[in-house]
Scaffold this motif. Structure first.
Motif, PDB file in Angstrom:
ATOM      1  N   VAL A 167      20.712  68.697  18.991  1.00  0.00           N
ATOM      2  CA  VAL A 167      21.373  69.798  18.285  1.00  0.00           C
ATOM      3  C   VAL A 167      20.495  70.290  17.142  1.00  0.00           C
ATOM      4  O   VAL A 167      20.251  71.493  17.004  1.00  0.00           O
ATOM      5  CB  VAL A 167      22.763  69.359  17.763  1.00  0.00           C
ATOM      6  CG1 VAL A 167      23.276  70.322  16.704  1.00  0.00           C
ATOM      7  CG2 VAL A 167      23.758  69.251  18.912  1.00  0.00           C
ATOM      8  N   PHE A 168      19.995  69.377  16.320  1.00  0.00           N
ATOM      9  CA  PHE A 168      19.215  69.797  15.159  1.00  0.00           C
ATOM     10  C   PHE A 168      17.809  70.262  15.530  1.00  0.00           C
ATOM     11  O   PHE A 168      17.261  71.147  14.877  1.00  0.00           O
ATOM     12  CB  PHE A 168      19.170  68.709  14.089  1.00  0.00           C
ATOM     13  CG  PHE A 168      20.432  68.662  13.282  1.00  0.00           C
ATOM     14  CD1 PHE A 168      20.732  69.667  12.371  1.00  0.00           C
ATOM     15  CD2 PHE A 168      21.344  67.642  13.450  1.00  0.00           C
ATOM     16  CE1 PHE A 168      21.906  69.645  11.638  1.00  0.00           C
ATOM     17  CE2 PHE A 168      22.513  67.604  12.723  1.00  0.00           C
ATOM     18  CZ  PHE A 168      22.802  68.610  11.816  1.00  0.00           C
ATOM     19  N   GLU A 216      17.088  72.039  17.967  1.00  0.00           N
ATOM     20  CA  GLU A 216      17.221  73.393  18.488  1.00  0.00           C
ATOM     21  C   GLU A 216      17.934  74.312  17.496  1.00  0.00           C
ATOM     22  O   GLU A 216      18.385  75.386  17.859  1.00  0.00           O
ATOM     23  CB  GLU A 216      17.965  73.360  19.824  1.00  0.00           C
ATOM     24  CG  GLU A 216      17.175  72.624  20.892  1.00  0.00           C
ATOM     25  CD  GLU A 216      17.897  72.553  22.228  1.00  0.00           C
ATOM     26  OE1 GLU A 216      19.032  73.075  22.338  1.00  0.00           O
ATOM     27  OE2 GLU A 216      17.325  71.970  23.163  1.00  0.00           O
ATOM     28  N   SER A 217      18.024  73.875  16.237  1.00  0.00           N
ATOM     29  CA  SER A 217      18.764  74.627  15.227  1.00  0.00           C
ATOM     30  C   SER A 217      17.817  75.252  14.204  1.00  0.00           C
ATOM     31  O   SER A 217      16.603  75.034  14.244  1.00  0.00           O
ATOM     32  CB  SER A 217      19.733  73.690  14.495  1.00  0.00           C
ATOM     33  OG  SER A 217      19.021  72.881  13.560  1.00  0.00           O
ATOM     34  N   ASP A 218      18.412  75.974  13.275  1.00  0.00           N
ATOM     35  CA  ASP A 218      17.654  76.540  12.158  1.00  0.00           C
ATOM     36  C   ASP A 218      17.120  75.449  11.230  1.00  0.00           C
ATOM     37  O   ASP A 218      16.302  75.731  10.362  1.00  0.00           O
ATOM     38  CB  ASP A 218      18.526  77.507  11.351  1.00  0.00           C
ATOM     39  CG  ASP A 218      18.790  78.803  12.103  1.00  0.00           C
ATOM     40  OD1 ASP A 218      18.079  79.076  13.099  1.00  0.00           O
ATOM     41  OD2 ASP A 218      19.702  79.540  11.699  1.00  0.00           O
ATOM     42  N   LYS A 224      15.544  72.701  12.325  1.00  0.00           N
ATOM     43  CA  LYS A 224      14.608  71.864  13.096  1.00  0.00           C
ATOM     44  C   LYS A 224      13.418  71.392  12.264  1.00  0.00           C
ATOM     45  O   LYS A 224      12.914  70.292  12.490  1.00  0.00           O
ATOM     46  CB  LYS A 224      14.139  72.580  14.356  1.00  0.00           C
ATOM     47  CG  LYS A 224      13.342  73.837  14.103  1.00  0.00           C
ATOM     48  CD  LYS A 224      12.932  74.478  15.427  1.00  0.00           C
ATOM     49  CE  LYS A 224      12.318  75.823  15.182  1.00  0.00           C
ATOM     50  NZ  LYS A 224      13.130  76.906  15.690  1.00  0.00           N
ATOM     51  N   LYS A 242      25.689  74.081   5.537  1.00  0.00           N
ATOM     52  CA  LYS A 242      24.687  74.436   6.546  1.00  0.00           C
ATOM     53  C   LYS A 242      24.624  73.354   7.633  1.00  0.00           C
ATOM     54  O   LYS A 242      24.556  73.663   8.828  1.00  0.00           O
ATOM     55  CB  LYS A 242      23.314  74.621   5.873  1.00  0.00           C
ATOM     56  CG  LYS A 242      22.194  74.976   6.834  1.00  0.00           C
ATOM     57  CD  LYS A 242      22.354  76.376   7.386  1.00  0.00           C
ATOM     58  CE  LYS A 242      21.132  76.794   8.188  1.00  0.00           C
ATOM     59  NZ  LYS A 242      21.405  77.974   9.001  1.00  0.00           N
ATOM     60  N   GLU A 284      25.619  74.031  11.533  1.00  0.00           N
ATOM     61  CA  GLU A 284      24.630  73.820  12.599  1.00  0.00           C
ATOM     62  C   GLU A 284      25.140  72.801  13.619  1.00  0.00           C
ATOM     63  O   GLU A 284      24.903  72.955  14.821  1.00  0.00           O
ATOM     64  CB  GLU A 284      23.286  73.372  12.021  1.00  0.00           C
ATOM     65  CG  GLU A 284      22.566  74.455  11.251  1.00  0.00           C
ATOM     66  CD  GLU A 284      22.168  75.665  12.089  1.00  0.00           C
ATOM     67  OE1 GLU A 284      21.926  75.516  13.308  1.00  0.00           O
ATOM     68  OE2 GLU A 284      22.095  76.773  11.525  1.00  0.00           O
ATOM     69  N   LEU A 332      27.864  74.700  15.721  1.00  0.00           N
ATOM     70  CA  LEU A 332      27.202  75.666  16.596  1.00  0.00           C
ATOM     71  C   LEU A 332      26.449  74.955  17.719  1.00  0.00           C
ATOM     72  O   LEU A 332      26.554  75.322  18.895  1.00  0.00           O
ATOM     73  CB  LEU A 332      26.242  76.535  15.775  1.00  0.00           C
ATOM     74  CG  LEU A 332      25.460  77.585  16.569  1.00  0.00           C
ATOM     75  CD1 LEU A 332      26.403  78.635  17.130  1.00  0.00           C
ATOM     76  CD2 LEU A 332      24.411  78.234  15.676  1.00  0.00           C
ATOM     77  N   GLY A 333      25.699  73.926  17.355  1.00  0.00           N
ATOM     78  CA  GLY A 333      24.895  73.206  18.343  1.00  0.00           C
ATOM     79  C   GLY A 333      25.727  72.502  19.396  1.00  0.00           C
ATOM     80  O   GLY A 333      25.400  72.519  20.580  1.00  0.00           O
ATOM     81  N   ASN A 370      25.269  73.727  23.055  1.00  0.00           N
ATOM     82  CA  ASN A 370      24.341  72.830  23.726  1.00  0.00           C
ATOM     83  C   ASN A 370      24.947  72.367  25.046  1.00  0.00           C
ATOM     84  O   ASN A 370      25.973  71.690  25.052  1.00  0.00           O
ATOM     85  CB  ASN A 370      24.043  71.636  22.807  1.00  0.00           C
ATOM     86  CG  ASN A 370      22.878  70.826  23.278  1.00  0.00           C
ATOM     87  OD1 ASN A 370      22.651  70.685  24.460  1.00  0.00           O
ATOM     88  ND2 ASN A 370      22.151  70.276  22.332  1.00  0.00           N
TER      89      ASN A 370
END
Length: 129
Positions: A38-39, A41-43, A45, A89, A93, A96-97, A101
């Motif tokens: 998840v992280f 592929e996140s903002d 990363k 944040k 994330e 969202l992930g 995902n």
């Protein structure tokens, strides 16, 4: 520190309370892999460093929400970042992930995104949630 509930894909057993048990190690590995994906592929990363599972506990609302033969598992974990990141944040994330995902792990382990809670603790080198 962070927590969330796994609704299905695993059931709580007493072995999950023992960090040395095979059950704990297998589920911790799977959940860590899911959170890492998840992280990565996140903002976040570039800031994400690692995840550690602290413990598992039985879901408190197990009787209401789950079949008698299966109870949910609450995951308690810490996240480490290379710089300070806001709790909001991190939580956003994660939500969202997990929602977007579509890996084998997110298909197998159904996480209640509404149960995600994140509390923060800043330090010089990492941010533990």
């Amino acid at each position: 520190m962070g927590t969330f509930k796994i609704l299905s894909g695993t059931s709580f057993t007493p072995a999950l309370q023992n960090r040395s048990s095979v059950d704990f190690k297998v589920l911790a590995f799977d959940v860590e892999q899911l959170i890492q994906k998840v992280f990565q592929e996140s903002d976040l990363k570039n800031e994400f460093e690692r995840c550690e599972i602290s413990r598992f506990k039985k879901s408190e609302d197990g009787r209401e929400r789950f079949k008698k033969s299966e109870t949910g598992v609450v995951v308690i974990f810490s996240l480490y970042f290379t710089q300070m990141v806001t709790v909001e944040k991190i939580k956003n994330e994660l939500i969202l992930g997990i929602n977007t995902n579509k890996t084998n792990l997110t298909q197998t382990l159904k996480i209640d995104v509404n149960s995600i809670q994140v509390t923060g603790n800043a330090s010089k080198h990492f941010f533990s949630v």
